[in-house]
Design an enzyme around this catalytic site. Structure first.
Site, PDB file in Angstrom:
ATOM      1  N   GLY A   1      16.837   2.465 -23.706  1.00 33.03           N
ATOM      2  CA  GLY A   1      18.232   2.873 -23.527  1.00 33.03           C
ATOM      3  C   GLY A   1      18.800   3.400 -24.836  1.00 33.03           C
ATOM      4  N   GLY A   2      20.116   3.535 -24.873  1.00 36.19           N
ATOM      5  CA  GLY A   2      20.774   4.076 -26.052  1.00 36.19           C
ATOM      6  C   GLY A   2      20.808   3.104 -27.229  1.00 36.19           C
ATOM      7  CD  GLN A   3      23.766   0.081 -27.762  1.00 33.93           C
ATOM      8  OE1 GLN A   3      23.636  -0.053 -28.973  1.00 33.93           O
ATOM      9  NE2 GLN A   3      24.848   0.597 -27.215  1.00 33.93           N
TER      10      GLN A   3
ATOM     11  CG  ASP B   1       2.060  -4.477  -3.529  1.00 36.44           C
ATOM     12  OD1 ASP B   1       1.877  -3.372  -3.010  1.00 36.44           O
ATOM     13  OD2 ASP B   1       1.136  -5.224  -3.867  1.00 36.44           O
TER      14      ASP B   1
ATOM     15  CD  GLN C   1       3.179  -8.348  -4.016  1.00 36.80           C
ATOM     16  OE1 GLN C   1       4.157  -8.411  -4.734  1.00 36.80           O
ATOM     17  NE2 GLN C   1       1.979  -8.233  -4.528  1.00 36.80           N
ATOM     18  CB  ALA C   2       3.966  -3.399   0.079  1.00 37.41           C
TER      19      ALA C   2
ATOM     20  CG  PHE D   1      -1.206  -1.462  10.041  1.00 33.20           C
ATOM     21  CD1 PHE D   1      -1.852  -2.668   9.779  1.00 33.20           C
ATOM     22  CD2 PHE D   1      -0.396  -1.374  11.157  1.00 33.20           C
ATOM     23  CE1 PHE D   1      -1.692  -3.761  10.623  1.00 33.20           C
ATOM     24  CE2 PHE D   1      -0.222  -2.456  12.004  1.00 33.20           C
ATOM     25  CZ  PHE D   1      -0.865  -3.655  11.730  1.00 33.20           C
TER      26      PHE D   1
ATOM     27  CD  GLU E   1       2.348  -3.776  -7.910  1.00 34.23           C
ATOM     28  OE1 GLU E   1       2.895  -4.295  -6.936  1.00 34.23           O
ATOM     29  OE2 GLU E   1       2.977  -3.144  -8.787  1.00 34.23           O
TER      30      GLU E   1
ATOM     31  CB  ALA F   1      29.481  -3.574 -31.220  1.00 34.42           C
TER      32      ALA F   1
HETATM   33  C1  LIG Z   1      -3.218  -2.360   1.974  1.00 37.29           C
HETATM   34  C2  LIG Z   1      -4.339  -1.508   2.593  1.00 37.29           C
HETATM   35  C3  LIG Z   1      -5.018  -0.696   1.483  1.00 37.29           C
HETATM   36  C4  LIG Z   1      -5.341  -2.441   3.245  1.00 37.29           C
HETATM   37  O1  LIG Z   1      -6.362  -1.675   3.846  1.00 37.29           O
HETATM   38  P1  LIG Z   1      -7.262  -2.332   5.014  1.00 37.29           P
HETATM   39  O2  LIG Z   1      -7.576  -3.735   4.672  1.00 37.29           O
HETATM   40  O3  LIG Z   1      -8.396  -1.400   5.263  1.00 37.29           O
HETATM   41  O4  LIG Z   1      -6.258  -2.410   6.237  1.00 37.29           O
HETATM   42  P2  LIG Z   1      -5.671  -1.261   7.173  1.00 37.29           P
HETATM   43  O5  LIG Z   1      -4.218  -1.453   7.204  1.00 37.29           O
HETATM   44  O6  LIG Z   1      -6.115   0.118   6.806  1.00 37.29           O
HETATM   45  O7  LIG Z   1      -6.353  -1.594   8.558  1.00 37.29           O
HETATM   46  C5  LIG Z   1      -6.107  -2.789   9.193  1.00 37.29           C
HETATM   47  C6  LIG Z   1      -7.179  -2.988  10.244  1.00 37.29           C
HETATM   48  O8  LIG Z   1      -6.872  -4.191  10.921  1.00 37.29           O
HETATM   49  C7  LIG Z   1      -6.729  -3.917  12.293  1.00 37.29           C
HETATM   50  N1  LIG Z   1      -5.648  -4.722  12.814  1.00 37.29           N
HETATM   51  C8  LIG Z   1      -4.457  -5.006  12.248  1.00 37.29           C
HETATM   52  N2  LIG Z   1      -3.712  -5.770  13.047  1.00 37.29           N
HETATM   53  C9  LIG Z   1      -4.445  -5.991  14.153  1.00 37.29           C
HETATM   54  C10 LIG Z   1      -4.223  -6.704  15.351  1.00 37.29           C
HETATM   55  N3  LIG Z   1      -3.084  -7.377  15.560  1.00 37.29           N
HETATM   56  N4  LIG Z   1      -5.200  -6.703  16.276  1.00 37.29           N
HETATM   57  C11 LIG Z   1      -6.361  -6.047  16.094  1.00 37.29           C
HETATM   58  N5  LIG Z   1      -6.626  -5.333  14.969  1.00 37.29           N
HETATM   59  C12 LIG Z   1      -5.681  -5.329  14.016  1.00 37.29           C
HETATM   60  C13 LIG Z   1      -6.343  -2.460  12.370  1.00 37.29           C
HETATM   61  O9  LIG Z   1      -6.640  -1.900  13.594  1.00 37.29           O
HETATM   62  C14 LIG Z   1      -7.173  -1.862  11.252  1.00 37.29           C
HETATM   63  O10 LIG Z   1      -8.482  -1.669  11.705  1.00 37.29           O
HETATM   64  P3  LIG Z   1      -9.024  -0.155  11.986  1.00 37.29           P
HETATM   65  O11 LIG Z   1      -9.141   0.506  10.669  1.00 37.29           O
HETATM   66  O12 LIG Z   1     -10.324  -0.422  12.654  1.00 37.29           O
HETATM   67  O13 LIG Z   1      -8.028   0.520  12.841  1.00 37.29           O
HETATM   68  C15 LIG Z   1      -3.749  -0.551   3.654  1.00 37.29           C
HETATM   69  O14 LIG Z   1      -3.213  -1.323   4.698  1.00 37.29           O
HETATM   70  C16 LIG Z   1      -2.672   0.357   3.122  1.00 37.29           C
HETATM   71  O15 LIG Z   1      -2.941   1.348   2.411  1.00 37.29           O
HETATM   72  N6  LIG Z   1      -1.414   0.075   3.486  1.00 37.29           N
HETATM   73  C17 LIG Z   1      -0.265   0.897   3.122  1.00 37.29           C
HETATM   74  C18 LIG Z   1       0.095   0.718   1.687  1.00 37.29           C
HETATM   75  C19 LIG Z   1       0.422  -0.703   1.358  1.00 37.29           C
HETATM   76  O16 LIG Z   1       1.266  -1.322   1.934  1.00 37.29           O
HETATM   77  N7  LIG Z   1      -0.255  -1.194   0.324  1.00 37.29           N
HETATM   78  C20 LIG Z   1       0.158  -2.405  -0.336  1.00 37.29           C
HETATM   79  C21 LIG Z   1      -0.475  -3.581   0.133  1.00 37.29           C
HETATM   80  S1  LIG Z   1       0.175  -4.925  -0.829  1.00 37.29           S
END
Ligand SMILES: CC(C)(COP(=O)(O)OP(=O)(O)OC[C@H]1O[C@@H](n2cnc3c(N)ncnc32)[C@H](O)[C@@H]1OP(=O)(O)O)[C@@H](O)C(=O)NCCC(=O)NCCS
Length: 427
Positions: free
Chosen positions: A243-245, A167, A16-17, A95, A138, A268
């Site tokens: 807030g103040g109100q 997010d 989402q973010a 990521f 989130e 007021a």
């Molecule tokens: C959201 C989150 C927790 C998800 O974690 P996750 O599902 O483990 O995903 P990650 O982003 O860590 O890893 C993505 C994986 O997909 C792989 N990947 C992504 N795009 C790819 C592509 N085009 N081709 C091949 N592999 C891909 C990555 O290499 C990674 O694998 P690896 O760990 O083996 O390197 C993490 O991405 C995060 O903390 N993001 C930053 C904070 C954030 O935005 N959070 C809010 C989300 S709404």
């Protein structure tokens, strides 16, 4: 003309973010190329409501984008990425920590490949400090940025807010950073690294809680409806206005879960409000009652004031009460359920709940564009299917021939062993 026409965004964001930010940029006219792994953004398959169709989780955050799949773990895929990077103005990712580096594309490398490109990154906690290696979702950000400890009531547990401040709030912050970086590049020709940590974004959105945190060291917080004497941290204070109100949610007829009107008793308006309320609840002298005469008195006795307003409100529906109080110039608003909003004439009129079509799911709705540009109004188009624009992008952006595309496909640039998206890992 679309405000960001001519700006190309290579969008590696997921969940989402990040996507909420790139969707805004797309609505402002940028050409957003969503670069997905061959399995696709995990949200395509999360919380599915229609079998084999992209979920609403995905469709609602990825409108007006084009989708290409690229296998970033293959040399051929990395080569495609480099070519697209050279043709882009912005690269975006959210990521987990270190993923982009593991692909071989640190900021230094990205900058070397295309010195004009701006890299927008969202991390849970940024790239420095003791929390830098942690992932975040989130509610983790809401917990760590101060929102949860200040939401709810003191005698209950901390609560998350329904608004996606961790997010979508972070996505908004990133959008602002990217637009500033575009302006900087306009002047200098140089790209830069724009980083937003979700925890930082939540802290920014909790700014008034930090105001109160510092006031606590000097004084009680007179406007709070809960005791604050001797506290070291800003407490949870229910539905206080902050807030103040003075403000609170007043009970209405027939007493359902959303039958409330949020009312701000602006200084007021007290006299007129009390004159209207008093006779209705058998207290004709309310307007001259010394317990509520001045704002200081009303602060001290606010729980009693809210009890009297609840008594008054319970005779009316939230819409009726809104109308009565609007006539008295009292700032107020009914607690709107999603159903209320979906049917609301004002919401429809402002195109804030728009109907779209989708080849897999048919008719559906998205929340509209909240930023209204007079010369560049947004026109909302459905989200892309996985890899829907792979060939189109390779031809149009990179100028490749059918033969070149076929060769790269054969070499595995755009695919891996097919893997299914699923509900596993749903947030
Ligand atoms: C959201 C989150 C927790 C998800 O974690 P996750 O599902 O483990 O995903 P990650 O982003 O860590 O890893 C993505 C994986 O997909 C792989 N990947 C992504 N795009 C790819 C592509 N085009 N081709 C091949 N592999 C891909 C990555 O290499 C990674 O694998 P690896 O760990 O083996 O390197 C993490 O991405 C995060 O903390 N993001 C930053 C904070 C954030 O935005 N959070 C809010 C989300 S709404």
């Amino acid at each position: 003309m679309e405000a960001l026409k001519g700006i190309r965004v290579l969008d590696m964001t997921h969940v989402q973010a990040g996507p909420t930010c790139s969707q805004l940029l797309a609505w402002m006219g940028a050409d957003v190329i969503k670069l997905e792994s061959p399995a696709g953004d995990a949200t395509r398959g999360q919380l599915r409501d229609v079998p084999n169709a992209d979920s609403l989780y995905f469709t609602m955050l990825n409108c007006n984008k084009r989708s290409i799949t690229v296998n970033m773990k293959s040399p051929e895929g990395k080569a495609v990425f480099v070519e697209l990077l050279k043709k882009s103005d912005i690269l975006m990712e959210n990521f987990g920590p270190g993923v982009l580096d593991r692909f071989g594309f640190s900021w230094e490398k990205v900058h070397q490949i295309n010195p004009r490109v701006i890299l927008g990154s969202i991390k849970g906690f940024g790239s420095s400090g003791p929390y830098a290696d942690f992932k975040a979702y989130e509610n983790v950000a809401q917990a760590m940025g101060g929102a949860m400890s200040t939401t709810g009531v003191p005698e209950g547990p901390p609560y998350v807010t329904g608004a996606q401040i961790g997010d979508t709030g972070t996505g908004l912050h990133l959008a602002i950073g990217l637009l500033a970086a575009l302006e900087h590049r306009h002047r200098t020709g140089q790209g830069q690294y724009v980083e937003v940590a979700m925890m930082d974004g939540v802290m920014n959105l909790c700014r008034v809680k930090w105001r109160d945190h510092q006031r606590l060291s000097r004084q009680e917080l007179a406007e709070y409806s809960v005791p604050t004497r001797g506290l070291a941290a800003t407490p949870r204070a229910g539905n206080d206005s902050g807030g103040g109100q003075l403000g609170n949610a007043v009970k209405c007829k027939p007493g359902g879960p959303n039958d409330y009107l949020y009312v701000v008793v602006q200084e007021a308006v007290w006299h007129g409000l009390a004159q209207r309320v008093g006779p209705d609840i058998g207290h004709p002298q309310l307007a001259v009652d010394p317990r509520f005469a001045h704002i200081g008195d009303r602060r001290k006795n606010q729980n009693e004031m809210w009890r009297l307003l609840d008594q008054f409100g319970s005779n009316y529906s939230k819409r009726e009460l809104m109308s009565i109080l609007n006539d008295l110039d009292v700032p107020c608003g009914p607690i709107m359920s999603t159903e209320d909003l979906a049917r609301d004439e004002h919401v429809r009129g402002r195109e804030m709940y728009v109907e779209l079509d989708h080849p897999q799911r048919g008719k559906w709705h998205n929340v509209g564009m909240p930023i209204k540009l007079s010369a560049s109004p947004a026109s909302i188009k459905r989200s892309p299917l996985l890899g829907e624009h792979t060939d189109e992008i390779l031809k149009e952006v990179l100028g490749w021939s059918d033969e070149e595309i076929a060769a790269k496909k054969h070499a595995g640039a755009f695919s891996t062993t097919p893997s299914q998206t699923s509900d596993v890992g749903a947030r």
